[in-house]
Design a protein around this motif. Structure first.
Motif, PDB file in Angstrom:
ATOM      1  N   MET A 131      18.157  -6.361 -67.082  1.00  0.00           N
ATOM      2  CA  MET A 131      17.048  -5.428 -67.292  1.00  0.00           C
ATOM      3  C   MET A 131      15.722  -6.174 -67.391  1.00  0.00           C
ATOM      4  SD  MET A 131      18.973  -2.988 -70.037  1.00  0.00           S
ATOM      5  CE  MET A 131      17.479  -2.384 -70.765  1.00  0.00           C
ATOM      6  N   VAL A 134      14.629  -7.279 -63.782  1.00  0.00           N
ATOM      7  CA  VAL A 134      14.160  -6.228 -62.870  1.00  0.00           C
ATOM      8  C   VAL A 134      13.102  -5.335 -63.508  1.00  0.00           C
ATOM      9  CG1 VAL A 134      16.372  -6.203 -61.660  1.00  0.00           C
ATOM     10  CG2 VAL A 134      15.993  -4.593 -63.541  1.00  0.00           C
ATOM     11  N   GLY A 135      12.777  -5.598 -64.766  1.00  0.00           N
ATOM     12  CA  GLY A 135      11.735  -4.824 -65.436  1.00  0.00           C
ATOM     13  C   GLY A 135      12.173  -3.441 -65.876  1.00  0.00           C
ATOM     14  N   LEU A 136      13.461  -3.262 -66.101  1.00  0.00           N
ATOM     15  CA  LEU A 136      13.987  -1.954 -66.526  1.00  0.00           C
ATOM     16  C   LEU A 136      14.009  -1.888 -68.046  1.00  0.00           C
ATOM     17  CD1 LEU A 136      15.326   0.706 -65.527  1.00  0.00           C
ATOM     18  CD2 LEU A 136      17.538  -0.434 -65.765  1.00  0.00           C
ATOM     19  N   ARG A 137      13.541  -0.772 -68.597  1.00  0.00           N
ATOM     20  CA  ARG A 137      13.550  -0.604 -70.052  1.00  0.00           C
ATOM     21  C   ARG A 137      14.867   0.008 -70.513  1.00  0.00           C
ATOM     22  NH1 ARG A 137       8.129   2.417 -71.630  1.00  0.00           N
ATOM     23  NH2 ARG A 137       8.882   1.851 -73.712  1.00  0.00           N
ATOM     24  N   SER A 139      17.455   2.475 -71.495  1.00  0.00           N
ATOM     25  CA  SER A 139      17.527   3.871 -71.055  1.00  0.00           C
ATOM     26  C   SER A 139      18.985   4.315 -70.986  1.00  0.00           C
ATOM     27  CB  SER A 139      16.877   4.029 -69.684  1.00  0.00           C
ATOM     28  OG  SER A 139      17.580   3.266 -68.723  1.00  0.00           O
ATOM     29  N   LEU A 141      20.392   5.447 -68.338  1.00  0.00           N
ATOM     30  CA  LEU A 141      20.954   4.905 -67.093  1.00  0.00           C
ATOM     31  C   LEU A 141      21.471   3.484 -67.286  1.00  0.00           C
ATOM     32  CD1 LEU A 141      21.482   5.156 -64.053  1.00  0.00           C
ATOM     33  CD2 LEU A 141      19.151   4.322 -63.673  1.00  0.00           C
ATOM     34  N   ALA A 142      20.671   2.638 -67.954  1.00  0.00           N
ATOM     35  CA  ALA A 142      21.103   1.256 -68.185  1.00  0.00           C
ATOM     36  C   ALA A 142      22.365   1.233 -69.045  1.00  0.00           C
ATOM     37  CB  ALA A 142      19.981   0.473 -68.864  1.00  0.00           C
ATOM     38  N   THR A 218      20.833  -1.942 -74.325  1.00  0.00           N
ATOM     39  CA  THR A 218      20.682  -1.308 -73.005  1.00  0.00           C
ATOM     40  C   THR A 218      20.302   0.168 -73.073  1.00  0.00           C
ATOM     41  OG1 THR A 218      23.071  -0.941 -72.980  1.00  0.00           O
ATOM     42  CG2 THR A 218      22.248  -2.915 -71.879  1.00  0.00           C
ATOM     43  N   SER A 228      16.191  12.758 -69.492  1.00  0.00           N
ATOM     44  CA  SER A 228      16.151  12.038 -68.218  1.00  0.00           C
ATOM     45  C   SER A 228      17.014  10.791 -68.335  1.00  0.00           C
ATOM     46  CB  SER A 228      14.710  11.662 -67.893  1.00  0.00           C
ATOM     47  OG  SER A 228      14.655  10.619 -66.958  1.00  0.00           O
ATOM     48  N   PHE A 230      16.169   8.005 -67.465  1.00  0.00           N
ATOM     49  CA  PHE A 230      15.313   6.843 -67.717  1.00  0.00           C
ATOM     50  C   PHE A 230      14.732   6.838 -69.134  1.00  0.00           C
ATOM     51  CE2 PHE A 230      15.299   7.759 -63.177  1.00  0.00           C
ATOM     52  CZ  PHE A 230      15.739   6.539 -62.683  1.00  0.00           C
ATOM     53  N   GLN A 231      15.224   7.726 -69.966  1.00  0.00           N
ATOM     54  CA  GLN A 231      14.817   7.738 -71.369  1.00  0.00           C
ATOM     55  C   GLN A 231      15.898   7.072 -72.217  1.00  0.00           C
ATOM     56  OE1 GLN A 231      14.140  11.812 -72.452  1.00  0.00           O
ATOM     57  NE2 GLN A 231      12.115  11.880 -71.508  1.00  0.00           N
TER      58      GLN A 231
END
Length: 286
Positions: A131, A134-137, A139, A141-142, A218, A228, A230-231
């Motif tokens: 994460m 790739v700059g993913l917060r 969430s 999904l993660a 994660t 969502s 992504f939250q």
């Protein structure tokens, strides 16, 4: 005479060992469930399972854990679906490779066994590293992706063992009637081992819904319901962790109530697995 006495002694020894092991397992289960029931049920109420946390919930104020209940179900449900889509083809591949006596099946099974033994916190650390790259917060999904990776070896190996139990004669009969390997796998093998596959899925779901370490970094945590992918999403294991960490006895009692809710979810999943397995077993060739 001497051999007879030695065999009887061995039989008594292993029988005593089995009784002790069974007693330890049953005693541990009763102790855990009893502690949760005694300490958690007095704090459990309708507001706790139907409301989200209000301001200061973890300091003893109003609210509930609805966000954690739904977050756990979303996360474990999504992860189980993703793991299923990967595990089923993998189990069928292993079955076909085993029949062709390829070394690939042995290597894949070894890799899955190693992945199965890796602690869930390592999956969480791995997910956090990816994460960050790739700059993913944090969430939902993660969390789903990491829990799916955690469930994958459990589900794939369980399905693999179930598929291997299908009699070879049944597969040979299908092949002799002109079915291809794919047709045999889908129309014969899957139908025959459907109860076992379902059990594997529900066992993996139970593992995913109860894991805290892999979602700590994660999926994050929030007092709101996720709307969502992504939250960030709350989960019951982390809610229990946070509540137990407070110095307030009222909040710690809620942690045991949350543990009772989590245990109840896993109990329902286990009972559903057994019921569906018995129902579907009637449609298989014995």
């Amino acid at each position: 005479m001497g051999n007879h006495r030695r065999r009887r002694a061995e039989e008594r020894f292993f029988k005593a060992l089995m009784i002790i092991a069974t007693g330890i397992v049953m005693g541990s289960l009763l102790l855990i469930v009893g502690t949760i029931v005694v300490k958690g049920f007095p704090a459990l109420n309708l507001d706790m399972i139907t409301k989200t946390p209000k301001g200061g919930y973890y300091l003893g104020k109003e609210g509930g854990i609805l966000n954690a209940i739904l977050g756990s179900l979303y996360l474990a449900g999504g992860a189980t679906l993703l793991a299923f889509l990967l595990s089923l083809p993998l189990a069928l591949f292993l079955d076909m490779e085993t029949r062709s006596k390829s070394g690939a099946a042995l290597r894949v099974r070894f890799a899955l066994d190693v992945l199965w033994g890796i602690p869930s916190i390592v999956y969480g650390a791995f997910g956090f590293l990816i994460m960050a790259l790739v700059g993913l917060r944090a969430s939902l999904l993660a969390g789903i992706i990491i829990v799916a990776l955690l469930e994958l070896p459990i589900m794939a190996r369980s399905m693999d063992e179930v598929v291997r139990l299908v009699p070879a004669a049944l597969k040979d009969a299908s092949a002799s009637l002109g079915a291809t390997r794919l047709e045999t796998a889908v129309r014969v093998v899957l139908r025959q081992c459907l109860p076992g596959l379902l059990t594997a899925v529900l066992i993996a779901f139970g593992r995913g819904v109860g894991d805290a370490a892999s979602v700590l970094f994660t999926a994050g945590f929030t007092d709101s319901l996720p709307t969502s992918l992504f939250q960030p999403a709350a989960t019951l294991p982390l809610a229990i962790f946070f509540q137990l960490g407070t110095p307030f006895p009222e909040v710690r009692a809620r942690a045991y109530a949350s543990a009772a809710v989590l245990t109840l979810i896993i109990l329902i999943v286990s009972l559903a697995a057994r019921w569906l397995s018995r129902k579907l077993k009637k449609h298989t060739i014995q």
